[in-house]
Design an enzyme around this catalytic site. Structure first.
Site, PDB file in Angstrom:
ATOM      1  N   GLY A   1      41.208  33.859  32.431  1.00 30.31           N
ATOM      2  CA  GLY A   1      40.571  33.730  31.140  1.00 30.31           C
ATOM      3  C   GLY A   1      39.214  33.181  31.079  1.00 30.31           C
TER       4      GLY A   1
ATOM      5  N   GLY B   1      36.686  35.201  31.511  1.00 29.98           N
ATOM      6  CA  GLY B   1      35.717  36.262  31.177  1.00 29.98           C
ATOM      7  C   GLY B   1      35.403  37.026  32.395  1.00 29.98           C
ATOM      8  CB  SER B   2      36.638  38.536  35.306  1.00 27.34           C
ATOM      9  OG  SER B   2      37.821  38.975  34.695  1.00 27.34           O
ATOM     10  CB  SER B   3      36.335  42.098  31.083  1.00 25.23           C
ATOM     11  OG  SER B   3      37.433  41.917  31.281  1.00 25.23           O
TER      12      SER B   3
ATOM     13  CG  ASP C   1      33.269  37.858  26.324  1.00 24.15           C
ATOM     14  OD1 ASP C   1      32.652  38.459  25.237  1.00 24.15           O
ATOM     15  OD2 ASP C   1      34.491  38.372  26.711  1.00 24.15           O
TER      16      ASP C   1
ATOM     17  CB  ALA D   1      31.376  37.571  34.579  1.00 24.03           C
TER      18      ALA D   1
END
Ligand code: MEV
Length: 304
Positions: A89, A91-93, A136, A95
């Site tokens: 969680g 925030g890889s999407s 994010d 980033a």
């Protein structure tokens, strides 16, 4: 070859309320996602993402930016690499989307202002997953610690560099959009109550902004406890989150709350240096995994 990276994030205060136009506080973390772009001999655009099978965000980032800049891409390879898995969680999407747009901009020799990277990444993410407040994306773009509202074209940066945080991962992956929809249903059923909760959370965000800047960590901890009570009322906490939060508090943390959508992912606690180890051990003893990361990391940047 060009390589650009963007940081992950931790939501400090204001989750869920931020979706409805209230402010939140978010900090960028020193775990990053990078995207490299290079020329190839083949015709098309290849995306290699060895740590994830999901390339939708990179695909959307490519589509959005090439259309906006009116360039045709032929013979390109984009490769992603991440310091963290998509399950925590962080925030890889957002980033990866921001890093991909930044890397393409550098590759095509364009000077893309941060505000434009933010807007393009926001649109790409809305195309892939629907709503979301964009906090994010703001953290991945500008970095640092931000006071963010979804109508802002540029969030306000605050000094969060010395925030003494401990992070505990529940081991459970939360599905953000499902939790956002559950809160929406609650709001439909009892809008007065939920709006009251959102306004109270917004008040806490404003107080926390001042206290973080003063470095009054004891008070920041108390405000986290209050924020957690409202998140509990919204129904987004979980047994595992509560266990880790109670453990951190019992070990002497100034305050603790879930971070993000709830249902799983991570909790955060504010602690004094003297008891940090005890809090970390208590979280681990309750079945959590302590993740060592630093807040206030730089935003999107070219690394190579
Ligand atoms: C999820 O990390 C935070 C939420 O407020 C959703 C969002 O702001 O997009 C629940």
């Amino acid at each position: 070859m060009v390589t650009v990276s963007a940081p992950g994030k931790l939501l400090l205060f204001g989750e869920h309320a931020v979706v409805y136009g209230h402010p939140c506080l978010v900090t960028a973390i020193d775990s990053r996602v990078s995207v490299s772009v290079e020329k190839t001999d083949s015709e098309g655009v290849q995306v290699e993402s060895p740590q994830s099978t999901d390339t939708r965000f990179v695909d959307a980032a490519i589509a959005k930016s090439l259309t906006a800049w009116n360039v045709t891409a032929r013979g390109l390879r984009l490769r992603t690499a991440s310091d963290f898995t998509s399950s925590v969680g962080f925030g890889s999407s957002s980033a990866v989307t921001v890093a991909a747009i930044g890397a393409l901009g550098e590759f095509f020799g364009k000077k893309i202002p941060l505000g434009e990277i933010f807007q393009l990444a926001r649109q790409a993410i809305v195309d892939v997953q629907g709503g979301g407040s964009g906090f994010d994306v703001a953290a991945a773009t500008w970095g640092g610690t931000l006071f963010y509202e979804k109508t802002m074209s540029k969030p306000e940066g605050i000094d969060g560099s010395s925030m003494p945080l401990v992070i505990g991962y529940t081991g459970v992956k939360a599905d953000t959009m499902t939790l956002v929809q559950e809160v929406a249903k609650k709001k439909d059923a009892d809008s007065q109550k939920v709006n009251r909760i959102f306004s109270a959370i917004a008040g806490l965000v404003t107080d926390a902004k001042a206290k973080i800047q003063e470095g009054d960590w004891e008070r920041v901890g108390r405000l986290m406890d209050f924020n957690q009570e409202y998140l509990r009322d919204l129904g987004v906490s979980s047994e595992k989150l509560e266990a880790l939060i109670s453990a951190a508090k019992a070990a002497g943390a100034w305050g603790a709350k879930l971070s993000g959508a709830g249902g799983g992912d991570c909790m955060i606690a504010v602690v004094s240096a003297e008891i940090r180890l005890e809090v970390e051990q208590a979280i681990e003893a309750s079945g959590g995994q302590v993740i060592h990361i630093l807040p206030n990391a730089p935003g999107v940047r070219r690394d190579a």
